[in-house]
Design an enzyme around this catalytic site. Sequence first.
Site, PDB file in Angstrom:
ATOM      1  N   ARG A   1       0.854  -1.190   0.000  1.00 32.99           N
ATOM      2  CA  ARG A   1       0.000   0.000   0.000  1.00 32.99           C
ATOM      3  C   ARG A   1       0.887   1.235   0.000  1.00 32.99           C
ATOM      4  O   ARG A   1       1.658   1.452   0.919  1.00 32.99           O
ATOM      5  CB  ARG A   1      -0.916   0.013   1.233  1.00 32.99           C
ATOM      6  CG  ARG A   1      -1.909   1.157   1.229  1.00 32.99           C
ATOM      7  CD  ARG A   1      -2.882   1.069   2.383  1.00 32.99           C
ATOM      8  NE  ARG A   1      -2.232   1.304   3.669  1.00 32.99           N
ATOM      9  CZ  ARG A   1      -2.913   1.444   4.801  1.00 32.99           C
ATOM     10  NH1 ARG A   1      -4.222   1.325   4.818  1.00 32.99           N
ATOM     11  NH2 ARG A   1      -2.264   1.664   5.937  1.00 32.99           N
ATOM     12  N   SER A  39     -12.765  -4.184   0.600  1.00 36.93           N
ATOM     13  CA  SER A  39     -13.045  -3.751   1.966  1.00 36.93           C
ATOM     14  C   SER A  39     -14.543  -3.617   2.183  1.00 36.93           C
ATOM     15  O   SER A  39     -15.282  -3.236   1.270  1.00 36.93           O
ATOM     16  CB  SER A  39     -12.390  -2.391   2.240  1.00 36.93           C
ATOM     17  OG  SER A  39     -10.989  -2.492   2.248  1.00 36.93           O
ATOM     18  N   LYS A  52      -6.658   3.886  10.259  1.00 36.68           N
ATOM     19  CA  LYS A  52      -7.998   3.659   9.736  1.00 36.68           C
ATOM     20  C   LYS A  52      -8.963   4.724  10.260  1.00 36.68           C
ATOM     21  O   LYS A  52      -9.958   4.442  10.904  1.00 36.68           O
ATOM     22  CB  LYS A  52      -8.490   2.261  10.160  1.00 36.68           C
ATOM     23  CG  LYS A  52      -7.785   1.131   9.442  1.00 36.68           C
ATOM     24  CD  LYS A  52      -8.244   1.022   8.015  1.00 36.68           C
ATOM     25  CE  LYS A  52      -7.525  -0.075   7.271  1.00 36.68           C
ATOM     26  NZ  LYS A  52      -7.910  -0.105   5.838  1.00 36.68           N
TER      27      LYS A  52
END
Length: 219
Positions: free
Chosen positions: A35, A104, A133
């Site tokens: 990522r 997700s 997050k």
Amino acid sequence: MELYLVTDEAACLGRDFFWVVEEAVKGGVTMVQLREKALSANAFIDKAKRLKELLAPYKVPLIINDSVEVALACDADGIHVGQSDMPFHELKNRFPAGRIIGISAETRENVQEAEAWNISYLALSPLFATPSKMDTGNPWGMNGISWAKRNSRHPLLVIGGLSRHNTREAILNGADGIAVISAICSSPSPYEAAKELGSIIAASKSGIHLPPQMEFPNK
């Protein structure tokens, strides 16, 4: 998918990124997601190619976050997209059949919508609120995993706040695997951290209760 590492250069605390990932894989990580939110496309591709070469001897799949272009350019094993990224109907038309696709799920509606999709796994995000997050919906919590397990046909991955202290509970509530960042990347020994988490997952799925263990020393 049982022990899924999401990479984060900053979480490696100044140590070599590729060393951290390889140590984690040696310890038992079964899938790695690259990522990169800040790199240019070319830099992202170069890093992905190097990481794929590193993972190949261990037969650990490389998953690219968000970018079909990067995934195709490095011949990645799969791709992961969030709810605010590419719609699934567009993704499936652009990504080669037979490769890993992870999506997700931030809400119960996301889980229900995904029932119509042929995907490899569904990632409940976040399980708990974490600094990595902050732009997502309400945390799922353990009851959320149980609900998703009853209402989804897909393998369930959970991410967000997972550690050695709550992995067993997540598995017992229905998670098929856990995804972690700092629990491995920021550990004094990524190898030992991965080894311990993998042991907890295996024991939880086998119905074995492991006794509390002391933190691993620096390695």
